[in-house]
Design an enzyme around this catalytic site. Sequence first.
Site, PDB file in Angstrom:
ATOM      1  N   HIS A 120      40.568  40.992  38.786  1.00 19.43           N
ATOM      2  CA  HIS A 120      39.984  41.289  40.160  1.00 19.43           C
ATOM      3  C   HIS A 120      41.352  42.107  41.029  1.00 19.43           C
ATOM      4  O   HIS A 120      41.052  42.634  42.097  1.00 19.43           O
ATOM      5  CB  HIS A 120      39.471  40.249  41.013  1.00 19.43           C
ATOM      6  CG  HIS A 120      38.133  39.691  40.516  1.00 19.43           C
ATOM      7  ND1 HIS A 120      37.372  38.860  41.173  1.00 19.43           N
ATOM      8  CD2 HIS A 120      37.579  39.750  39.466  1.00 19.43           C
ATOM      9  CE1 HIS A 120      36.448  38.469  40.392  1.00 19.43           C
ATOM     10  NE2 HIS A 120      36.301  39.088  39.274  1.00 19.43           N
ATOM     11  N   GLU A 148      27.436  41.155  37.327  1.00 24.14           N
ATOM     12  CA  GLU A 148      28.081  40.053  37.729  1.00 24.14           C
ATOM     13  C   GLU A 148      29.254  39.962  38.814  1.00 24.14           C
ATOM     14  O   GLU A 148      29.278  39.199  39.803  1.00 24.14           O
ATOM     15  CB  GLU A 148      28.846  39.418  36.345  1.00 24.14           C
ATOM     16  CG  GLU A 148      29.223  37.741  36.470  1.00 24.14           C
ATOM     17  CD  GLU A 148      30.539  37.499  36.894  1.00 24.14           C
ATOM     18  OE1 GLU A 148      30.800  36.385  37.678  1.00 24.14           O
ATOM     19  OE2 GLU A 148      31.149  38.480  37.426  1.00 24.14           O
ATOM     20  N   HIS A 198      29.798  40.341  30.643  1.00 27.44           N
ATOM     21  CA  HIS A 198      29.439  41.216  31.503  1.00 27.44           C
ATOM     22  C   HIS A 198      30.242  42.507  31.496  1.00 27.44           C
ATOM     23  O   HIS A 198      31.591  42.485  31.151  1.00 27.44           O
ATOM     24  CB  HIS A 198      29.372  40.575  32.897  1.00 27.44           C
ATOM     25  CG  HIS A 198      30.552  40.391  33.794  1.00 27.44           C
ATOM     26  ND1 HIS A 198      31.357  41.360  34.094  1.00 27.44           N
ATOM     27  CD2 HIS A 198      31.489  39.101  33.681  1.00 27.44           C
ATOM     28  CE1 HIS A 198      32.567  40.633  34.534  1.00 27.44           C
ATOM     29  NE2 HIS A 198      32.473  39.629  34.589  1.00 27.44           N
ATOM     30  N   ASP A 233      30.281  45.284  33.747  1.00 22.22           N
ATOM     31  CA  ASP A 233      30.280  45.852  35.060  1.00 22.22           C
ATOM     32  C   ASP A 233      31.796  45.318  35.618  1.00 22.22           C
ATOM     33  O   ASP A 233      32.396  44.062  34.879  1.00 22.22           O
ATOM     34  CB  ASP A 233      29.396  45.414  36.143  1.00 22.22           C
ATOM     35  CG  ASP A 233      29.240  43.933  36.586  1.00 22.22           C
ATOM     36  OD1 ASP A 233      29.188  43.314  35.526  1.00 22.22           O
ATOM     37  OD2 ASP A 233      29.394  43.818  37.786  1.00 22.22           O
ATOM     38  N   ASP A 261      38.578  41.161  32.351  1.00 27.90           N
ATOM     39  CA  ASP A 261      37.099  40.638  33.059  1.00 27.90           C
ATOM     40  C   ASP A 261      36.290  41.809  33.234  1.00 27.90           C
ATOM     41  O   ASP A 261      36.231  42.583  34.064  1.00 27.90           O
ATOM     42  CB  ASP A 261      37.574  39.961  34.346  1.00 27.90           C
ATOM     43  CG  ASP A 261      36.505  39.351  35.078  1.00 27.90           C
ATOM     44  OD1 ASP A 261      35.390  39.342  34.529  1.00 27.90           O
ATOM     45  OD2 ASP A 261      36.558  39.213  36.438  1.00 27.90           O
TER      46      ASP A 261
HETATM   47 ZN   LIG Z   1      34.125  38.094  34.832  1.00 19.69          ZN
END
Ligand SMILES: [Zn+2]
Length: 481
Positions: free
Chosen positions: A453, A188, A121, A123, A154
């Site tokens: 994150h 996502e 992904h 985003d 990520d």
């Molecule tokens: Zn991810």
Amino acid sequence: MESRGAPVRGGGGRYRDAVTTPTPDTPDLTAALRAHVDDLFPAVQTDLEALVRIPSVSASAFDPAHVAASAEAVADLLRDAGLPEVQVLRSARPDASPGAPAVVARRPAPDGAPTVLLYAHHDVQPPGDPADWTSDPFVPTQRGERLFGRGAADDKAGVMAHVGALRALAALGEDPGVGVTVFVEGEEESGSPSFAQFLADHHELLAADVIVVADSTNWKVGVPALTTSLRGLVDGVVTVEVLDHAVHSGMFGGPVLDANLAMARLLASLHDDVGNVAVTGLTGAGEPEVDYVEEDFRADAGVLDGVRLAGEGTIAGRLWTKPAVAVIGLDATDVAHASNTLAPSAAAKLSVRIPPGVDPRSAEDALRAHLEAHAPFGARVTWTPGEQGKAFGAPADSAAMQAARAAFATAWGTDPVDIGVGGSIPFIADLLEAYPQAAVLVTGVEDPDSRAHGADESVHLGELRKVVLAEALLLRGLARG
Ligand SMILES: [Zn+2]
């Protein structure tokens, strides 16, 4: 690991069920591929840095123009990697608003050869407070062997793993012998709201025998992993009511407990005295093959000195194969506005992680029954359901899994371990529902220091190089099936 169960897998696909051992590439070919990856890796890093500079946060409060820009950038990379069909597509969300742009790029399979879907992904999560970052989240910055930036791991590194593998195979000058479809989603991190509709709208376009989801983690730097189990999710809001209006705590306190206390007692009932989840019917599966050293867990999670860990059994089991209940939000009188009043009601948002083998609906039933049965002093307890996501348990030994194990062992020089991840990737359940014959391989670019994150997210560049090589080897391995 089989004992974890496989709640969402379907009928028998060749790559999912067959147990033939793939023949390894010749040492010469592997060496040539490794040399190509080494040659092209600086460009992979440069392109990753360019993607990180695009602040493609998909959360609704952020400018969607950046997500559109990152979709175009990814489309350009896939076009350059030699895929003949590249499209940027959107599907509708359940509320009929347009979903974020996804990129689909394809090279159809040669006759009789399998098709491999490579997922990532483009985003990213919001950056949080920039003050928590050592360097600007959207200015890619290398320190030592790590590249820092929001999305550096990520999952823009996942995007570049696919691009890099395709470039390496192209440099080899041979057709990899499989059809390739790259699918790079754009929402996502916002829960993939248009994903199910996207699969329905483009079912043929995305159909594949093997699906590689490059959005997870390796075991640690130097040790690759396949993610063979993911916990599912059930959340919702529980409300506790004890009075029909707020009353003076001196005039009425004593014979009736305020709603904040009633809520505290209700929430306390969710775990036993040592911290195991105490909800009847919310069970766990067997212990995993590898464990998480307590010292490492404490350091990775930032557990304060003196705080004891909750629950029993291995730490990996508590994270992967057992349920977990967290209170992620609380509506109670806030301290600044506190007065001598008994609160009539309080609310809490609960987030429950459920292991493979447990159906989200039955988990929710068990939770609701527990909350109702434990209503303190007969308080009115109401449950309002929220999101549900299925858990994932991979079959232990599919042909695709064997091809992946062989590729990883060659790229790292050490065998991969099977791991679980405590978090959820709910769209994997959607993929398996749409393509029940497909084998799903969950791979990744992260390691325990990646801080996806969080602030100071990073990817280990030496590991990313191995991921690129492993994926190129995997595609060749799947061609030989
Ligand atoms: Zn991810």
